[in-house]
Design an enzyme around this catalytic site. Structure first.
Site, PDB file in Angstrom:
ATOM      1  N   ASN A 123      -1.054  17.977  59.465  1.00 10.35           N
ATOM      2  CA  ASN A 123      -0.261  17.492  58.334  1.00 10.35           C
ATOM      3  C   ASN A 123      -0.544  16.027  58.078  1.00 10.35           C
ATOM      4  OD1 ASN A 123       2.621  19.419  59.378  1.00 10.35           O
ATOM      5  ND2 ASN A 123       1.165  19.953  57.779  1.00 10.35           N
TER       6      ASN A 123
ATOM      7  N   ASP B 119      -0.504  17.021  63.622  1.00  9.43           N
ATOM      8  CA  ASP B 119      -1.603  16.086  63.353  1.00  9.43           C
ATOM      9  C   ASP B 119      -2.394  16.511  62.112  1.00  9.43           C
ATOM     10  OD1 ASP B 119      -0.891  14.488  65.476  1.00  9.43           O
ATOM     11  OD2 ASP B 119      -2.427  15.269  66.839  1.00  9.43           O
TER      12      ASP B 119
ATOM     13  N   GLU C  29       3.045  31.388  57.927  1.00 10.86           N
ATOM     14  CA  GLU C  29       2.539  30.598  56.805  1.00 10.86           C
ATOM     15  C   GLU C  29       1.562  31.390  55.945  1.00 10.86           C
ATOM     16  OE1 GLU C  29       2.772  28.657  54.503  1.00 10.86           O
ATOM     17  OE2 GLU C  29       2.191  26.616  55.104  1.00 10.86           O
ATOM     18  N   ARG C  30       1.437  30.960  54.715  1.00  9.86           N
ATOM     19  CA  ARG C  30       0.436  31.505  53.798  1.00  9.86           C
ATOM     20  C   ARG C  30      -0.950  31.365  54.421  1.00  9.86           C
ATOM     21  NH1 ARG C  30      -1.063  28.753  47.926  1.00  9.86           N
ATOM     22  NH2 ARG C  30      -2.365  30.476  47.121  1.00  9.86           N
ATOM     23  N   ALA C  31      -1.774  32.378  54.293  1.00 12.21           N
ATOM     24  CA  ALA C  31      -3.162  32.310  54.760  1.00 12.21           C
ATOM     25  C   ALA C  31      -4.004  31.602  53.702  1.00 12.21           C
ATOM     26  CB  ALA C  31      -3.705  33.703  55.010  1.00 12.21           C
ATOM     27  N   TYR C  32      -4.795  30.631  54.132  1.00 16.30           N
ATOM     28  CA  TYR C  32      -5.630  29.871  53.207  1.00 16.30           C
ATOM     29  C   TYR C  32      -7.114  30.167  53.375  1.00 16.30           C
ATOM     30  CZ  TYR C  32      -1.594  27.161  51.699  1.00 16.30           C
ATOM     31  OH  TYR C  32      -0.386  26.781  51.160  1.00 16.30           O
TER      32      TYR C  32
ATOM     33  N   HIS D 170       8.969  23.320  59.272  1.00 15.33           N
ATOM     34  CA  HIS D 170       8.679  22.775  60.604  1.00 15.33           C
ATOM     35  C   HIS D 170       8.352  21.282  60.538  1.00 15.33           C
ATOM     36  CE1 HIS D 170       4.396  22.344  59.752  1.00 15.33           C
ATOM     37  NE2 HIS D 170       4.485  23.507  59.122  1.00 15.33           N
ATOM     38  N   GLY D 171       8.416  20.621  61.688  1.00 17.63           N
ATOM     39  CA  GLY D 171       8.057  19.212  61.780  1.00 17.63           C
ATOM     40  C   GLY D 171       6.553  18.985  61.673  1.00 17.63           C
TER      41      GLY D 171
END
Length: 207
Positions: free
Chosen positions: A15, A13, A83-86, A9-10
């Site tokens: 990121n 904020d 996404e991976r869970a952190y 994905h693009g």
């Protein structure tokens, strides 16, 4: 044989601020939308048959932008591409992470990379079986793409200091139950790096 092209994905904020997102549903920013448009232009010369996306907003918006440019139909959403869970690291920036969880060690609630791979491989297999002989875009996340690349290449890629770029694409093929990595972020994957591994999960169950 089915071609599976995974797109990150693009930018968001978070990121930009180098904050861990994981399952937190942060929207894309304007830079991210421009990255999605650039990805669509880069892919526009090829024929595409379907697009599948993670359910998170940043992936879905990226997929919508690409689908509109490429003339694809309705998005297919697959929750296994999330996404991976952190865990407790979500929302933390690099500085805070280095103090509390150096090298991401001991984060409560974090999903192991092997578990990410274990849930995503069946998704890719399902997509491949539904689209034999076709070329499919799969919009997902850096943690997902990185985990798959590490699995296929036995951790030879990506290099430790390299993050999966926003808007980048990574080319796989599904051939007879095998996942083959052809290009990582535009670069051909060649020996001595391993480039294929079983897509039908031969991984041992989580303990």
């Amino acid at each position: 044989m089915t071609e599976l092209v995974l797109v990150r994905h693009g930018e968001t904020d978070w990121n930009l601020g180098r904050r861990i997102q994981g399952r937190t549903d942060i929207p894309m920013n304007d830079t991210g939308r421009a990255q999605a448009e650039a990805a669509a232009e880069r892919l526009a010369d090829e024929e595409w048959h379907a697009i599948v996306t993670s359910p998170l907003d940043r992936a879905r918006e990226t997929a919508r932008i690409i689908a509109e440019r490429l003339g694809l139909g309705e998005l297919q959403v697959d929750d296994r591409l999330v996404e991976r869970a952190y865990g407790e690291a979500e929302g933390m920036d690099d500085a805070a992470l280095a103090i509390r969880f150096p090298s991401m060690a001991g984060v409560p609630g974090i999903e192991r990379r092997s578990d990410v791979t274990r849930r995503v491989l069946p998704s890719l297999e399902s997509i491949a079986l539904e689209h034999p002989g076709q070329r499919v875009l799969v919009v997902t996340h850096g943690g997902v793409i990185g985990s798959l690349v590490r699995y296929v290449t036995e951790k030879a890629l990506p290099p430790a200091e390299v993050r999966i770029p926003n808007g980048s694409d990574h080319r796989f093929r599904h051939v007879d139950g095998t996942l083959v990595l052809e290009r990582f972020n535009g670069l051909a994957v060649e020996p001595p790096v391993r480039r294929e591994a079983p897509i039908t999960s031969s991984l041992t169950p989580s303990s």
